[in-house]
Design an enzyme around this catalytic site. Structure first.
Site, PDB file in Angstrom:
ATOM      1  N   PRO A   1       0.809  -1.219   0.000  1.00  0.00           N
ATOM      2  CG  PRO A   1      -0.460  -1.352   1.966  1.00  0.00           C
ATOM      3  CD  PRO A   1       0.574  -2.075   1.170  1.00  0.00           C
TER       4      PRO A   1
ATOM      5  CD  GLU B   1       0.783  -5.972  11.264  1.00  0.00           C
ATOM      6  OE1 GLU B   1       0.799  -4.741  11.390  1.00  0.00           O
ATOM      7  OE2 GLU B   1      -0.258  -6.626  11.061  1.00  0.00           O
TER       8      GLU B   1
ATOM      9  NE  ARG C   1      -8.396  -5.609 -20.680  1.00  0.00           N
ATOM     10  CZ  ARG C   1      -8.575  -4.460 -21.321  1.00  0.00           C
ATOM     11  NH1 ARG C   1      -7.690  -3.480 -21.190  1.00  0.00           N
ATOM     12  NH2 ARG C   1      -9.613  -4.264 -22.093  1.00  0.00           N
TER      13      ARG C   1
ATOM     14  CG  ASP D   1      -9.654  -0.820 -22.697  1.00  0.00           C
ATOM     15  OD1 ASP D   1     -10.657  -1.322 -23.189  1.00  0.00           O
ATOM     16  OD2 ASP D   1      -8.576  -1.416 -22.500  1.00  0.00           O
TER      17      ASP D   1
HETATM   18  N1  ADE Z   1      -0.917  -5.191  -0.048  1.00  0.00           N
HETATM   19  C1  ADE Z   1      -1.837  -4.847   0.861  1.00  0.00           C
HETATM   20  N2  ADE Z   1      -2.598  -3.830   0.438  1.00  0.00           N
HETATM   21  C2  ADE Z   1      -2.129  -3.497  -0.819  1.00  0.00           C
HETATM   22  C3  ADE Z   1      -2.482  -2.522  -1.775  1.00  0.00           C
HETATM   23  N3  ADE Z   1      -3.470  -1.651  -1.577  1.00  0.00           N
HETATM   24  N4  ADE Z   1      -1.787  -2.496  -2.934  1.00  0.00           N
HETATM   25  C4  ADE Z   1      -0.778  -3.351  -3.142  1.00  0.00           C
HETATM   26  N5  ADE Z   1      -0.392  -4.292  -2.264  1.00  0.00           N
HETATM   27  C5  ADE Z   1      -1.060  -4.366  -1.111  1.00  0.00           C
END
Ligand code: ADE
Length: 248
Positions: free
Chosen positions: A94, A121, A159, A174
């Site tokens: 994230p 974590e 794709r 697209d």
């Molecule tokens: N791992 C956990 N959440 C994630 C996300 N939003 N994007 C990529 N990998 C992740």
């Protein structure tokens, strides 16, 4: 295009790849997805791949040794130190740069990419610093692991590989590829529950149809994602149409 996916959950990935367009792409040799179980590279008795964090706190952290060994074994060398065109080693997290159609286009230029799925974590920081060459997030929310993000990336990039979509122009119109949302689609019947297909689509006049589709794309983008209009290239006709519907 070859994808090397490194994961602690190798079983969750194949079912999605073994159907429909991605299955056909694999069978035709246009993509190859190799899945590597990080646990196979842990050598202690219990094949441990995670441990408690230094400094305390909750959760577990993925250990560096099996992850480094897995990636170095499969790619042949530490990617950051490699010669020539390096294979990108993408950590799904994230904290990464946000995945967009532009990023998918950029990645589709590579012949091979490695995807590293985190769990628990997080991963030991040395993996991020010294093994990963890129970090990608699929959006501002947190999942339990990087497997779904890796599959999303494989799907969006595959794709774009020539030949993967049956229609060679399939990816061009697209949503997002032209910086606009895509126009509406209709199929038979021409009337359903009293709702009819727009006359112009049944007219056979392709110039008119193209113009209608472009305007519908602009209208949709204006209504749903006006932020996208700021970043896309617009023709004079586009700007005039947008003015007529109240944009700027
Ligand atoms: N791992 C956990 N959440 C994630 C996300 N939003 N994007 C990529 N990998 C992740």
């Amino acid at each position: 295009m070859r994808f090397e996916i490194f994961t602690l959950l190798p079983d969750v990935i194949p079912p999605y790849l073994e159907v429909s367009i991605l299955k056909r792409a694999s069978e035709r040799g246009l993509i190859q997805v190799n899945i590597h179980n990080i646990r196979d590279y842990a050598h202690d008795k219990h094949r441990v791949t995670d441990d408690t964090p230094y400094g305390g706190g909750g959760g577990m952290v993925m250990k560096p040794e099996p992850v480094f060994e897995a990636v170095e074994t499969i790619l042949g060398q530490r990617p950051a130190q490699g010669q020539g065109q390096p294979v990108p080693v993408i950590l799904l997290t994230p904290q990464g740069r946000v995945f967009t159609q532009r990023v998918a286009e950029e990645l589709s230029q590579h012949e091979r990419i490695a995807l590293l799925c985190g769990r628990y974590e997080g991963v030991d920081e040395r993996i991020r610093e010294h093994l990963a060459t890129d970090e990608i997030s699929i959006g501002d929310y947190v999942l339990t692991g990087g497997e779904l993000p890796a599959m999303i990336l494989v799907d969006a990039v595959s794709r774009l590989i020539p030949g993967v979509l049956g229609d060679p122009t399939g990816a061009e119109d697209d949503s997002h590829s032209m910086g606009l949302l895509e126009y509406p689609h209709y199929t038979k019947p021409a009337e359903f529950h009293g709702w009819t297909v727009p006359e112009v689509l049944q007219s056979g006049n392709h110039a008119k149809i193209d113009r209608w589709r472009r305007e519908q794309s602009l209208l949709r983008t204006f209504n749903k994602r006006p932020d996208m209009l700021e970043k896309t290239d617009l023709t004079e006709a586009d700007t005039n149409f947008l003015k007529s519907i109240g944009y700027k």
